[in-house]
Write an enzyme that holds these catalytic residues in place. Structure first.
Site, mmCIF file in Angstrom:
data_model
loop_
_atom_site.group_PDB
_atom_site.id
_atom_site.type_symbol
_atom_site.label_atom_id
_atom_site.label_comp_id
_atom_site.label_asym_id
_atom_site.label_seq_id
_atom_site.Cartn_x
_atom_site.Cartn_y
_atom_site.Cartn_z
ATOM 1 N N ASN A 197 29.076 38.349 54.525
ATOM 2 C CA ASN A 197 28.450 39.563 55.063
ATOM 3 C C ASN A 197 26.968 39.530 54.722
ATOM 4 O OD1 ASN A 197 27.624 42.215 55.672
ATOM 5 N ND2 ASN A 197 29.657 43.008 55.221
ATOM 6 N N CYS A 202 29.846 43.311 58.824
ATOM 7 C CA CYS A 202 31.304 43.195 58.863
ATOM 8 C C CYS A 202 31.828 43.437 60.282
ATOM 9 C CB CYS A 202 31.957 44.152 57.871
ATOM 10 S SG CYS A 202 31.389 45.852 58.018
ATOM 11 N N HIS A 449 33.488 50.393 57.291
ATOM 12 C CA HIS A 449 33.709 48.964 57.122
ATOM 13 C C HIS A 449 34.648 48.487 58.229
ATOM 14 C CE1 HIS A 449 33.997 45.169 55.138
ATOM 15 N NE2 HIS A 449 35.291 45.285 54.888
ATOM 16 N N ASP A 466 38.752 39.888 56.111
ATOM 17 C CA ASP A 466 37.879 40.934 55.574
ATOM 18 C C ASP A 466 36.649 40.266 54.975
ATOM 19 O OD1 ASP A 466 36.677 43.112 54.467
ATOM 20 O OD2 ASP A 466 38.395 43.776 53.297
#
Length: 1113
Positions: A197, A202, A449, A466
């Site tokens: 990131n 994200c 997020h 993630d």
């Protein structure tokens, strides 16, 4: 000058940077030792709890840190930590903290997923909530958000986050037994790697993973033509090829910087959170464009493009109009729909065009008709964008829809005999889809997020992508837990409260990717190295090898010493160009990487090969850092030292214990400019370095070095210096010793008739000299001598000036001195702008953290020096904002400017007037001034000034009130004529507040939402509602067909009590003074808000809009 040599460490010092925008520990700490490992997969359901913390007297908190009481989740003690005035930033800082962390056993660790929120007490949907997760341990016992929300918003009374000086904070904490954050290896555990990131990317990472895991798309990207001469940072195809290759073959997470650079994004773009759908469309359009004329032309359309038909069909005549349109994704409604099928039903819903909305059917004229959409074909890869974010016209803001919304593992779009398909659709194609990916948004409208659940091969195994971490997940986590809606908290005290508490789930699906069953063999295809262009394989393998070389280099670093050798050539090259103080920048001299075991004499042979200087003519000096922070050659190496190993010599000479050894190579040249043996050096000999200053050219340069006897005097070397400088032998020159430059410059005149020893001159000292300045030259030149020039160089500052009206656009630059006074700075700015009077220039400093102007400008002569204007906490900026005022700033500071909205009784308009008066003026003076600017209904009309906030009236200002403390930044000041009927109130007449409102359901309760313009109304004793309504309709000029839909209610403390036409209105209102600060009783007019928003209310309803996604290349 004799300066003691410092024993200070030269290594890196702790850094204190600006606040990060993602979750972070409260203080940056060294990485923790690996703690006890916990299992890789969740073994039980999370234990979850919500904690509500009501903080009273919030604005009066005078501690930097403020802790909540302790609460229990999962058998662990937690608390919330806030910094009410920010953790060294202009934001509220908020963290989850492990209580009693200092007393917990060695190696303890616990993992929590949690959200922190500041509750909006006006409207729950405006609550700011941020979610994150963290593995807590001894070194990182707190985690959260340094930049949770701007302090300006938090303390703004119009926003609803601090009401009656009370702030409400919520924490939702779920404790899980899960993977160890530090030791987890995504590739080893799952076979896949994540994406790093860049700050707020994200949303991009989740989309890129989704696209990468469509193998047919990946293969097409690999087959886009690129060459070995392309650079990834300038070519989107090559950058995407490189990224996909690394995702396929790397063992660790992959950076996206090359790709975002190829988009033409700067760092600021990477820290802006954009919209996934918009990025998807823009990226696919770019790729589609770059695929044209190549072997993969049309791939984007083949994968993602479907078609639908818009139709309008007349009911009573034979007429039908159709239009075919393509789509790459479909936007489906979430609000009011329980699942994907309900959304598709709504998508193809037939709309009736009748009454005032009839359709004009060419020769048939206006006709009743039905209007709708049907699908001609669906694409192999169906991308469904769920409309989780909607614009709420009632509240004039964006809101997130967190309602429960289900989506199936298998989606059948041929259901109910093809109800979604148009007559011309090919019914032989089976539109049965299987779910491939779920993109999730976690958080609220203010930020959050993104991550993705994907099953790359369409097997039963799901994976969560993630950012850097990839984990195996089950189907329930990927599907059901992403439906959204509400969730019941487990009861921690079942006997105490039998009603389970429900809370909204802020993590939910945002985008769905389905693959058609009949196409899945083609789309989920094999992609291997033969699909990757040879030049790309070579380039990326070379990158991997270079990376491996760097890793090996680091691993072997303890076996080597870096020797940095400075020579006269370096001093000539650098002094006066790159540096002015000291002698050399050691980062820009020749480096040798030498094994520590090598004898120094053998190293001299390496130097001989590199520089062509025979070993016998080399003499090396060790550098020393003095206590005044200067760095000078200190002494030559002894023969005994030269017989030692390189490693031993470094340890003896370098107290910092780093891997470097810094040396100065002294070479003497004969008359024929070839090297000769260096002269013998005794204790009496001092090596000096000389710089020449030219005040005409404002130039300083290095001209050489030589030895002097410590007992000799400067006057004895003047002829030699004149010769080196090219001056006449008898030229009068002045000598100065350059002593130090931090924190301030010290360069002092050297007495020519005092011995070097008496002047405390030692090895490595620097003498600056110049022609003796005359009295005329001191007036003629900016910097007539070396000390004044060095002072200028040390303090010079390039300042970037921007107009306060255009704070993102650079206007001009000025070279100033940090020591310039306030008057010096505004003089220069005024001259640059062509303004005659510098006092009309007003400057505003820059906030280094928010990259915005600070809210308050610099008062006249309030800053002593330019440096004071540029420092923000521990950061120094190089930006200032300017305004050109119409009157001098000292005058303006004695005045108060109020922004007053005047409501004209005869015209349906509101005009903003800026009233500028002396600070001691009264409200009466403001209204007198306003009368000269506005058109009144009659000459004797009286005005009043009222305070309006969130569509309610809070105050009528007494005419005698001083204006100095009136705030018009967050409250609207409204001026209006006092109606004649209000001037002569009868003994039983009442003046009441009348507000518009709507009702909304939120947070499991009905809430009243005010809107529009509030007003006063005179009511008479015994007057029924029917008569009051008639007067209100006349006053507001509402048409009958609209007014009949309005409801009327008496509201007290926000609760409506609806009135009938026969009700006597005055009976509901207590006899109370309308000048009360917080009027709680009013007559409410309930109806929908159809009026356009007033522009002047924008300061009460400021919105943050996402920056549009742009890919520039």
């Amino acid at each position: 000058m004799l300066v003691p040599h410092s024993g200070l460490v030269e290594g890196p010092q702790p850094l204190h940077g600006p606040p990060l925008h993602g979750p972070q520990p409260m203080e940056i700490a060294a990485q923790a030792e690996p703690a006890s490992t916990v299992e890789n997969q969740p073994v039980d359901e999370p234990q979850t709890s919500r904690f509500t913390w009501t903080i009273e007297n919030f604005s009066r908190l005078n501690t930097k840190k403020h802790y909540s009481e302790v609460f229990l989740v999962g058998g662990f003690k937690w608390r919330v930590l806030i910094f009410p005035k920010g953790n060294n930033c202009d934001y509220l800082s908020m963290y989850l903290d492990v209580a009693e962390s200092a007393t917990l056993p060695y190696g303890w660790t616990r993992y929590a997923q949690f959200s922190l929120a500041v509750v909006n007490q006006f409207l729950g949907k405006l609550t700011i909530r941020k979610e994150t997760q963290h593995q807590f341990n001894a070194r990182e016992s707190d985690w959260g958000f340094t930049s949770f929300m701007p302090l300006s918003e938090l303390y703004d009374p119009s926003r609803g986050y601090v009401v009656n000086d009370t702030c409400v904070v919520e924490a939702e904490v779920a404790v899980r037994r899960i993977i160890d954050y530090w030791t987890y290896d995504s590739k080893k555990e799952t076979g896949y790697v994540g994406l790093k990131n860049q700050g707020a990317t994200c949303y991009m990472n989740s989309l890129l993973q989704t696209l990468y895991h469509i193998p047919y798309f990946r293969k097409a990207v690999y087959h886009m033509p690129t060459t070995e001469n392309d650079m990834p940072s300038g070519s989107i195809p090559l950058a995407l090829q490189s990224l996909f290759y690394k995702l396929q073959y790397n063992d660790t997470s992959v950076a996206t910087k090359e790709l975002t650079k190829s988009f033409g994004w700067d760092t600021y773009d990477s820290f802006m959170q954009h919209d996934v759908q918009e990025l998807n469309r823009v990226l696919c359009e770019k790729l589609e464009d770059k695929m044209k004329g190549t072997v993969v032309e049309g791939t984007i359309q083949q994968l993602f493009e479907g078609h639908h038909m818009n139709y309008i069909e007349c009911i009573n005549v034979d007429f039908k109009s159709t239009r075919k349109e393509s789509f790459y994704d479909l936007q489906l409604d979430v609000k009011g729909c329980q699942d994907v099928y309900a959304s598709f039903d709504k998508y193809v819903e037939v709309e009736r065009l009748e009454g005032d909305n009839k359709y004009h059917a060419e020769e048939h004229g206006l006709q009743d008709a039905k209007k709708g959409v049907l699908f001609i074909d669906f694409p192999p890869v169906l991308q469904l964008q769920l409309k989780r974010f909607e614009y709420d016209f009632m509240r004039d803001t964006m809101v997130k829809i967190n309602d429960r919304y289900e989506f199936p593992l298998e989606l059948d779009l041929d259901r109910e005999d093809g109800k979604y398909l148009s007559p011309e659709a090919d019914r032989s194609v089976r539109n049965l889809y299987t779910l491939h990916g779920v993109l999730v948004h976690s958080g609220g409208v203010h930020g959050g997020h993104y991550y993705a659940f994907i099953r790359p091969t369409l097997s039963d195994q799901w994976f969560k992508f993630d950012d850097e971490r990839v984990t195996k997940e089950d189907m329930k986590r990927a599907l059901e837990e992403q439906y959204g809606g509400e969730e019941e908290l487990p009861q921690t005290n079942p006997g105490f409260n039998n009603t389970p508490f429900k809370f909204t789930k802020y993590s939910n699906a945002y985008m769905l990717v389905y693959i058609r069953e009949s196409d899945k063999e083609k789309i989920i295809c094999d992609v291997d190295e033969k699909d990757i262009a040879e030049h790309l394989r070579i380039r990326l393998k070379k990158e991997q090898e270079e990376k491996e070389d760097k890793r090996r280099y680091k691993a072997q670093a303890h076996l080597y010493t870096i020797i940095k050798v400075a020579r006269d050539e370096d001093l000539v090259e650098q002094i006066g160009k790159d540096i002015y103080f000291d002698l050399v920048d050691h980062e820009r001299v020749h480096n040798f990487r030498i094994q520590k075991q090598m004898p120094f004499n053998l190293f001299k042979e390496e130097v001989a090969k590199e520089f062509g200087i025979p070993v016998q003519f080399q003499r090396f000096w060790i550098w020393a850092k003095r206590q005044n922070h200067t760095y000078r050659p200190n002494r030559p190496l002894t023969p005994q030292e030269e017989a030692q190993s390189v490693g031993h010599l470094r340890e003896v000479s370098n107290k910092a214990h780093n891997a470097e050894l810094k040396l100065f190579l002294e070479i003497e040249l004969g008359l024929d400019r070839t090297p000769i043996s260096p002269p013998d050096k005794t204790k009496e000999d001092i090596l000096l370095f000389f710089k020449l200053y030219d005040p005409v050219k404002e130039e300083l340069r290095y001209i050489g070095r030589f030895f002097v006897k410590s007992s000799s005097k400067p006057i004895e070397i003047l002829t030699k210096l004149n010769q080196m400088a090219g001056f006449a032998p008898d030229e009068e020159i002045e000598l100065y010793e350059e002593i130090k430059f931090e924190p301030s410059v010290m360069c002092e005149r050297l007495d020519k008739r005092t011995s070097f020893r008496s002047s405390q001159i030692e090895d490595g000292d620097i003498i600056c000299f110049q022609k003796s300045p005359s009295q005329e030259s001191e007036q003629q030149f900016h910097y007539p001598d070396a000390p004044s020039f060095l002072e200028y160089v040390h303090n010079r500052q390039i300042v970037h000036f921007r107009s306060l009206e255009r704070p993102k656009e650079e206007d001009f630059c000025l070279e100033l001195s940090k020591l310039h006074t306030y008057d010096d700075v505004v003089d220069r700015v005024a001259h640059r702008l062509g303004v005659d009077d510098p006092s009309k220039i007003r400057l505003t400093p820059h906030n280094c953290y928010s990259q915005q102007p600070k809210p308050h400008p610099i008062k006249y002569r309030a800053a002593d020096r330019l440096l004071d204007m540029l420092v923000h906490y521990n950061q120094t900026s190089d930006i200032l904002y300017y305004e050109v005022l119409d009157i001098p700033l000292p005058e303006l500071q004695c005045l108060k400017t109020l922004k007053v909205a005047f409501h004209n009784t005869t015209k349906d308009e509101v005009v903003i007037h800026n009233i500028r008066l002396p600070r001691q003026s009264t409200v009466g003076n403001v209204l007198d001034e306003l009368k000269t600017k506005v058109e009144l209904s009659h000459p004797d009309a009286e005005l009043r000034l009222i305070e309006v906030f969130y569509h309610k009236i809070y105050k009528i200002f007494p005419l005698s009130e001083k204006i100095e403390n009136i705030n018009d930044q967050y409250w609207t000041l409204r001026a209006e004529e006092i109606p004649e009927e209000e001037k002569n109130l009868g003994p039983l007449d009442r003046l009441i507040h009348v507000y518009h409102f709507t009702k909304e359901t939120g947070q499991n309760q009905v809430q009243v939402q005010n809107f529009g313009e509030p007003f006063f109304l005179l009511i008479h004793e015994g007057e029924p509602l029917a008569e009051v309504k008639a007067r209100i309709q006349k006053k507001l000029q509402v048409p009958d067909d609209e007014f009949c839909k309005w409801k009327f209610a008496f509201l007290s403390m926000g609760r409506p009590e609806y009135l009938q036409d026969s009700d006597v209105v005055s009976h509901h209102f207590q006899r109370r003074d309308i000048y009360g600060a917080w009027e709680q009783q009013y007559l409410g007019l309930e109806h929908s808000d159809t009026a356009p928003k007033r522009t002047y209310t924008a300061n009460q309803n400021r919105l943050t809009f996402e920056k549009p996604v742009k890919i520039y290349n």
